[in-house]
Design a protein around this motif. Structure first.
Motif, PDB file in Angstrom:
ATOM      1  N   VAL A 235      73.815  75.377 102.928  1.00 38.15           N
ATOM      2  CA  VAL A 235      72.506  74.733 102.766  1.00 38.15           C
ATOM      3  C   VAL A 235      72.596  73.828 101.543  1.00 38.15           C
ATOM      4  CG1 VAL A 235      70.042  75.059 102.395  1.00 38.15           C
ATOM      5  CG2 VAL A 235      71.329  76.710 103.765  1.00 38.15           C
ATOM      6  N   VAL A 236      72.352  72.551 101.753  1.00 35.23           N
ATOM      7  CA  VAL A 236      72.366  71.580 100.653  1.00 35.23           C
ATOM      8  C   VAL A 236      70.975  70.975 100.547  1.00 35.23           C
ATOM      9  CG1 VAL A 236      73.382  69.473  99.739  1.00 35.23           C
ATOM     10  CG2 VAL A 236      74.799  71.076 101.034  1.00 35.23           C
ATOM     11  N   ALA A 237      70.381  71.087  99.362  1.00 38.34           N
ATOM     12  CA  ALA A 237      69.014  70.596  99.142  1.00 38.34           C
ATOM     13  C   ALA A 237      69.031  69.587  97.994  1.00 38.34           C
ATOM     14  CB  ALA A 237      68.075  71.751  98.816  1.00 38.34           C
ATOM     15  N   ARG A 238      68.497  68.416  98.260  1.00 36.09           N
ATOM     16  CA  ARG A 238      68.432  67.370  97.230  1.00 36.09           C
ATOM     17  C   ARG A 238      66.990  67.191  96.763  1.00 36.09           C
ATOM     18  NH1 ARG A 238      71.936  62.030  97.338  1.00 36.09           N
ATOM     19  NH2 ARG A 238      73.363  63.705  96.732  1.00 36.09           N
ATOM     20  N   ASP A 239      66.817  67.105  95.461  1.00 34.20           N
ATOM     21  CA  ASP A 239      65.483  66.902  94.892  1.00 34.20           C
ATOM     22  C   ASP A 239      65.019  65.479  95.176  1.00 34.20           C
ATOM     23  OD1 ASP A 239      63.303  66.356  93.072  1.00 34.20           O
ATOM     24  OD2 ASP A 239      63.870  68.177  92.005  1.00 34.20           O
ATOM     25  N   ILE A 240      63.935  65.355  95.921  1.00 32.43           N
ATOM     26  CA  ILE A 240      63.393  64.040  96.266  1.00 32.43           C
ATOM     27  C   ILE A 240      61.981  63.875  95.703  1.00 32.43           C
ATOM     28  CG2 ILE A 240      64.804  63.744  98.334  1.00 32.43           C
ATOM     29  CD1 ILE A 240      62.368  64.673  99.980  1.00 32.43           C
ATOM     30  N   THR A 241      61.704  64.611  94.610  1.00 29.05           N
ATOM     31  CA  THR A 241      60.360  64.535  94.027  1.00 29.05           C
ATOM     32  C   THR A 241      60.025  63.109  93.606  1.00 29.05           C
ATOM     33  OG1 THR A 241      60.606  66.805  93.220  1.00 29.05           O
ATOM     34  CG2 THR A 241      58.853  65.462  92.240  1.00 29.05           C
ATOM     35  N   HIS A 242      60.988  62.451  92.940  1.00 28.86           N
ATOM     36  CA  HIS A 242      60.744  61.077  92.500  1.00 28.86           C
ATOM     37  C   HIS A 242      60.510  60.166  93.692  1.00 28.86           C
ATOM     38  CE1 HIS A 242      60.971  57.523  89.970  1.00 28.86           C
ATOM     39  NE2 HIS A 242      61.850  57.011  90.815  1.00 28.86           N
ATOM     40  N   GLN A 243      61.320  60.365  94.755  1.00 27.58           N
ATOM     41  CA  GLN A 243      61.146  59.560  95.957  1.00 27.58           C
ATOM     42  C   GLN A 243      59.788  59.817  96.591  1.00 27.58           C
ATOM     43  OE1 GLN A 243      64.326  60.034  98.824  1.00 27.58           O
ATOM     44  NE2 GLN A 243      62.995  59.479 100.519  1.00 27.58           N
ATOM     45  N   LYS A 244      59.386  61.107  96.644  1.00 21.89           N
ATOM     46  CA  LYS A 244      58.091  61.444  97.215  1.00 21.89           C
ATOM     47  C   LYS A 244      56.956  60.784  96.435  1.00 21.89           C
ATOM     48  CE  LYS A 244      57.974  64.205 100.851  1.00 21.89           C
ATOM     49  NZ  LYS A 244      57.081  63.956 102.015  1.00 21.89           N
ATOM     50  N   LYS A 245      57.076  60.853  95.101  1.00 24.39           N
ATOM     51  CA  LYS A 245      56.045  60.241  94.267  1.00 24.39           C
ATOM     52  C   LYS A 245      56.011  58.732  94.472  1.00 24.39           C
ATOM     53  CE  LYS A 245      55.864  63.767  90.637  1.00 24.39           C
ATOM     54  NZ  LYS A 245      56.091  64.061  89.190  1.00 24.39           N
ATOM     55  N   SER A 246      57.203  58.141  94.607  1.00 27.86           N
ATOM     56  CA  SER A 246      57.267  56.697  94.852  1.00 27.86           C
ATOM     57  C   SER A 246      56.642  56.354  96.196  1.00 27.86           C
ATOM     58  CB  SER A 246      58.720  56.218  94.808  1.00 27.86           C
ATOM     59  OG  SER A 246      59.285  56.427  93.531  1.00 27.86           O
ATOM     60  N   GLU A 247      56.926  57.194  97.209  1.00 33.43           N
ATOM     61  CA  GLU A 247      56.328  56.962  98.528  1.00 33.43           C
ATOM     62  C   GLU A 247      54.811  57.101  98.459  1.00 33.43           C
ATOM     63  OE1 GLU A 247      58.169  59.725 101.113  1.00 33.43           O
ATOM     64  OE2 GLU A 247      60.090  58.648 101.209  1.00 33.43           O
TER      65      GLU A 247
ATOM     66  N   ARG B  10      57.993  70.512  93.224  1.00 34.78           N
ATOM     67  CA  ARG B  10      59.225  69.764  93.438  1.00 34.78           C
ATOM     68  C   ARG B  10      59.513  69.699  94.937  1.00 34.78           C
ATOM     69  NH1 ARG B  10      60.307  67.318  88.827  1.00 34.78           N
ATOM     70  NH2 ARG B  10      62.367  66.890  89.722  1.00 34.78           N
ATOM     71  N   TRP B  11      59.815  68.502  95.413  1.00 32.42           N
ATOM     72  CA  TRP B  11      60.129  68.297  96.834  1.00 32.42           C
ATOM     73  C   TRP B  11      61.640  68.238  97.014  1.00 32.42           C
ATOM     74  CZ3 TRP B  11      56.921  68.303 100.981  1.00 32.42           C
ATOM     75  CH2 TRP B  11      55.547  68.241 100.720  1.00 32.42           C
TER      76      TRP B  11
END
Length: 758
Positions: free
Chosen positions: A305-317, A287-288
Motif C-alpha cells: 500500500v503506497v499513500a501519497r499526501d495530496i493535502t496541498h493538491q486538495k487545497k489547491s483544487e 490530511r488527504w
C-alpha cells in the motif's frame, strides 16, 4: 608485491578486497592455536633431543609467535580506527612462520625419532588446515605458506633411512594440489557470498534511503490485511511501528472503509486499486492521501500500500474551485453559481412563485472610477457587496455578475418582501462611502423578476430582470422596478436604436447636415450648425431621434462623435480651400466627448493639421455637460479650446440649473435661447419675458445670443425687436447636405427667404 601476494584472480569490489586482506588480522583462535601448537611441538622436540637445532627451532617459534602477536594487535587497532593495517609485514611474517613450521617438521622427520616425527607430521597437517581456513581471503598467500610448511617434509621423506618414508614425498604433491584446490574453491565461495552480502546491504541501504526520502507512506499487508511493515516519511524509527499488527481497514475513516475493502479485493484479484482518503495528524489537521494498493508478486499473498499526501493538491483544487465560482475582488459567488441556483429553483418550481431575482447596478460607477480612480472604485464595490450581504437573509444568494452589476436570489415569492429588501439596500446606500478622506455618494438601480412567473428558463428570468433594471435606470435611477410585460416595448425600442446606430456606423451612412444661422441685422448667413443625419436600411434619411439611445452607449457614442467630427472637418476644409464664405460651423459635443482621450481634446491638433482657422469652428455644449461628474475636466478642456481661438456656445440656455454661475465659471461666448421659449413668443408673455431677459443678460456679459427654432416671421420680428443677434430655424432653412451649402449662401446674399415650413 602486496597486491599480488594478497590479491585474487577474481574481480571483487575494493571494499570486499580490503575485507579479504584484513583477514590476516582476524580468526584469533586459529592464530593463537597455531602458535601454541607448534611452540608446544618444538618444546617436546627440544626436550627429547636437546640439540642446538631443536633448541634453535624452539627459540625461533617463540620469537615468531611474539612478533606476529604484536603485529596482529597493532593491525586490529588500525582497522578499528579506520587506518590501513601493516598487511605486507603480516604476510611476510606468516610466510616466515610457515617456513619455521616446515623447518621443524624437517628436523623431526630426519631425527629417526618416529614418535616425534608422527607428532610433527600431525601438527604440520593441522597447521596447513589452519592456514587454509584462516587465509581463504588471500589464496596466494595460503598457497605459499602451505608450500613453505610441507616442502621441507617432502625433502625429509627422501633423506630418511627408513625405506617406507619416501612415500611421504609422493603423497605430499597430491596433498598440495588438494589443499590448493580446496583453498581457491573456498576463496571463490566466500568471495561470492561476501559479494552477495555486500550487494544485499547496498540494496537494503538504497531501499532504506529511498523509503526515508520518499514523501509517500508505504505499508505491507499480510494475507489477513494486517500491517506487517510501515514507513512514514519524516518520522523517527520508533514511530514506524505504530501501525504494525493493526488491520489496515481500521486505519481508514469509517466512511472510506467500504471503498477500502473493495480496493483490497481488487488488489488480491491482480488489479491495481486506487482510492483517495484522509486522516487527521497529531495536530488535528486534516490530511488527504492518494492510495494505491497492489499485490506483491512473490506468491506470499501480501499487498503493498503506497499513500501519497495530496493535502496541498486538495487545497489547491478547492481554491481553484472556489475561485472558479467566486469573484476575486468581493468574494461573492459569480455568475456561474447564480445560474446554477436559478436552474435548481426552476427545476423544482411549480406554478407558485418560489423566489425572486434582483439585478442591481451601481449608479454612475464609471464616473466614480474616472473621478476618484480604480482603487476607490474597487473599494466601493467591496463596500457595496457588504451592504447587499447585510440586507438579505441566510437562505438568499448574493452574487457579482460582472463590472458594477450584482444579483440577488431571494427565497420569497412576495413582491412586498422584494420591496422591503430593496428599501433596506437603499437605506444602507444613503450613507456616503468614505475613501481616502473623501465622501462618495453611491446609488443603485434594481430590476426584479419572479420565479417562475416571468419565465420557465433561466435566460428568460434573467432577461426579465435586466429589462426591469433598464426601466429603473430610464426612470431616473436609484429605484426598484419589477418586471412587467409592457417594459418589453421600451427595451425593444432601445435595442432597435442600438442596432440602427451600429448599422449606420458599419455601412458609413452617418453624415452631417448643416442648418444655417442667420444674422438678424444683416439677413445674411452667419454660420451653420452641424446636425447628425443617417440613412436606414431602405436608404431613407433619418434624424438623430431614432438612434438616441446610442449616444448613451459607451461603445457606440465615441465612434458616432468621431465619424461626425471627421466628416465636418472634411467639409470645412473643402469650403476654406474653395474660399466659400460659410462663416463657421457649430459642433455639438456631449459629456462623453470630454473624457480623457475623447474627441474634444483632439480638435485643436486636427484644425492645425488641416490648416483650418479656429474661428471656423464653434463648440456647442449643454448645461448637462457642466453638471457631469467630470466638470473640472470639462472646464479645463473648454479653456484650452477658447485659448486656441475656438468659440464656445451654451445650448438650451434657461432649461437647466445654476445657469448664471456657469456663465462665470466656464468660457462661454454665445447663448442659445431654447426653442421651447422661442416657440411661445407672440402667444405667451412669460416666454417673451424670459427671451428678452436672456438677450439682455447675454449682451451685458458681452455674448452673442442665438434663438433656436425660429419658424415664423412673427417670431423673427419679436426677436429683432428684443435685439437678438442670430436666428436659426425652419423659417430660414432645414438642415442641408454639404453640397447645398454653397448654393444656399449665394441665394441668401440675393434675398432672405421668409417662407420656411414647420
Amino acid at each position: 608485491m602486496t597486491i599480488w601476494l594478497l590479491g585474487s584472480r577474481l574481480a571483487v569490489p575494493d571494499a570486499i578486497a580490503s575485507q579479504l586482506m584484513n583477514g590476516l588480522f582476524a580468526s584469533i583462535p586459529i592464530f593463537l592455536g597455531g602458535i601454541l601448537n607448534i611452540t608446544l611441538v618444538a618444546a617436546v622436540a627440544a626436550m627429547r633431543h636437546p640439540s642446538a637445532a631443536f633448541l634453535g627451532w624452539l627459540s625461533l617459534e617463540i620469537l615468531f609467535g611474539a612478533i606476529r602477536l604484536g603485529v596482529l594487535v597493532h593491525g586490529r587497532r588500525a582497522i578499528r580506527s579506520g587506518r590501513t593495517p601493516p598487511r605486507l609485514l603480516a604476510a611476510l611474517l606468516s610466510c616466515a612462520w610457515a617456513g619455521s613450521v616446515g623447518f621443524g617438521a624437517f628436523l623431526c622427520l630426519t631425527s629417526s625419532d618416529w614418535v616425534l616425527a608422527a607428532i610433527a607430521c600431525l601438527s604440520a597437517a593441522a597447521m596447513v588446515c589452519g592456514i587454509c581456513l584462516r587465509n581463504f581471503g588471500t589464496p596466494r598467500l595460503a598457497a605459499i605458506m602451505v608450500l613453505l610448511a610441507l616442502l621441507p617434509c617432502a625433502a625429509a621423506g627422501l633423506m630418511t633411512t627408513e625405506p617406507i618414508m619416501p612415500i611421504i614425498s609422493l603423497q605430499l604433491p597430491v596433498f598440495f594440489l588438494t589443499i590448493f584446490s580446496a583453498s581457491f574453491s573456498l576463496h571463490r565461495m566466500m568471495v561470492s557470498r561476501m559479494t552477495a552480502l555486500n550487494d544485499l546491504e547496498r540494496s537494503e541501504s538504497l531501499n532504506r534511503t529511498i523509503l526515508q526520502a520518499s514523501p509517500d507512506y508505504t505499508l505491507i499487508l499480510d494475507a489477513a490485511d494486517m500491517v506487517v511493515f510501515y514507513n512514514q516519511p519524516m518520522t523517527v524509527e520508533a514511530d514506524q511501528h505504530a501501525l504494525i499488527g493493526r488491520s489496515w481497514l481500521s486505519v481508514l475513516p469509517e466512511e472510506d472503509q467500504t471503498i477500502g475493502r473493495q480496493a483490497l479485493e481488487d488488489a488480491k484479484a491482480g488489479r491495481s486499486a486506487n482510492l483517495a482518503t484522509h486522516h487527521f495528524d497529531a495536530s488535528g489537521q486534516k490530511r488527504w492521501t492518494d492510495v494505491i494498493v497492489k499485490q506483491i508478486s512473490d506468491g506470499s499473498g501480501r499487498l503493498i500500500v503506497v499513500a501519497r499526501d495530496i493535502t496541498h493538491q486538495k487545497k489547491s483544487e478547492e481554491q481553484a474551485i472556489w475561485m472558479a465560482q467566486h469573484d476575486a475582488l468581493t468574494g461573492l459567488p459569480n455568475r456561474a453559481v447564480l445560474q446554477d441556483r436559478l436552474d435548481a429553483m426552476l427545476d423544482g418550481a411549480d406554478h407558485a412563485m418560489t423566489g425572486a431575482l434582483l439585478i442591481i447596478d451601481v449608479d454612475n460607477f464609471k464616473s466614480i472610477n474616472d473621478m476618484f480612480g480604480h482603487d476607490a472604485g474597487d473599494a466601493l464595490l467591496c463596500a457595496f457587496a457588504d451592504h447587499l450581504r447585510a440586507a438579505v437573509g441566510a437562505d438568499d444568494l448574493v452574487a457579482r455578475t460582472g463590472g458594477d452589476e450584482f444579483a440577488l436570489i431571494l427565497a420569497t415569492g412576495s413582491e412586498a418582501e422584494v420591496e422591503r429588501t430593496a428599501e433596506r439596500i437603499f437605506d444602507r446606500l444613503r450613507e456616503p462611502f468614505s475613501h481616502g478622506g473623501r465622501l462618495i455618494d453611491c446609488g443603485a438601480s434594481i430590476g426584479a423578476s419572479f420565479i417562475p412567473r416571468d419565465g420557465k428558463l433561466r435566460s428568460e428570468i434573467m432577461k426579465a430582470a435586466d429589462i426591469a433594471l433598464y426601466a429603473a435606470k430610464a426612470g431616473g435611477r436609484t429605484q426598484l422596478r419589477v418586471f412587467e410585460a409592457a417594459m418589453m416595448v421600451e427595451v425593444e425600442r432601445h435595442q432597435a436604436m442600438i442596432a440602427s446606430a451600429r448599422y449606420a456606423l458599419q455601412h458609413e451612412t452617418v453624415m452631417p447636415h448643416y442648418q444655417p444661422k442667420m444674422s438678424l441685422r444683416t439677413a445674411q448667413a452667419a454660420g451653420f450648425e452641424a446636425l447628425l443625419r443617417w440613412r436606414d436600411r431602405d436608404g431613407a434619411l433619418q434624424g438623430p431621434g431614432l438612434i438616441m439611445a446610442a449616444f448613451d452607449d459607451p461603445v457606440l457614442s465615441a465612434p458616432l462623435s468621431e465619424r461626425m467630427l471627421e466628416k465636418i472637418l472634411d467639409d470645412v476644409e473643402h469650403w476654406v480651400r474653395a474660399d466659400i464664405p460659410f462663416g463657421h460651423v457649430a459642433i455639438n459635443v456631449t459629456a462623453g466627448d470630454f473624457r480623457r482621450g475623447g474627441i474634444v481634446e483632439t480638435i485643436p491638433g486636427r484644425l492645425d493639421a488641416r490648416a483650418i482657422p479656429p474661428a471656423c469652428i464653434q463648440i456647442e455644449v449643454t448645461e448637462t455637460v457642466f453638471l457631469s461628474q467630470s466638470a473640472d475636466d470639462v472646464k479645463d478642456a473648454l479653456r484650452r479650446l477658447s485659448g486656441h481661438g475656438i468659440r464656445i456656445a451654451l445650448d438650451d440656455f434657461g432649461t437647466g440649473y445654476a445657469s448664471l454661475s456657469h456663465l462665470n465659471q466656464f468660457p462661454v461666448n454665445l447663448l442659445k435661447i431654447d426653442r421651447s421659449f422661442v416657440a411661445r413668443i407672440g402667444s405667451d408673455p412669460d416666454a417673451e419675458a424670459i427671451s428678452a431677459t436672456v438677450i439682455n443678460l447675454g449682451h451685458c456679459l458681452g455674448m452673442e445670443v442665438v434663438a433656436e427654432g425660429v419658424e415664423t416671421a412673427e417670431q423673427e420680428r419679436h426677436l429683432v425687436a428684443m435685439g437678438c443677434d442670430t436666428g436659426q430655424g425652419f423659417l430660414y432653412s432645414r438642415a442641408m447636405p454639404m453640397e447645398e451649402v454653397a448654393p444656399f449662401l449665394t441665394t441668401s446674399r440675393a434675398s432672405l427667404p421668409r417662407t420656411g415650413t414647420a
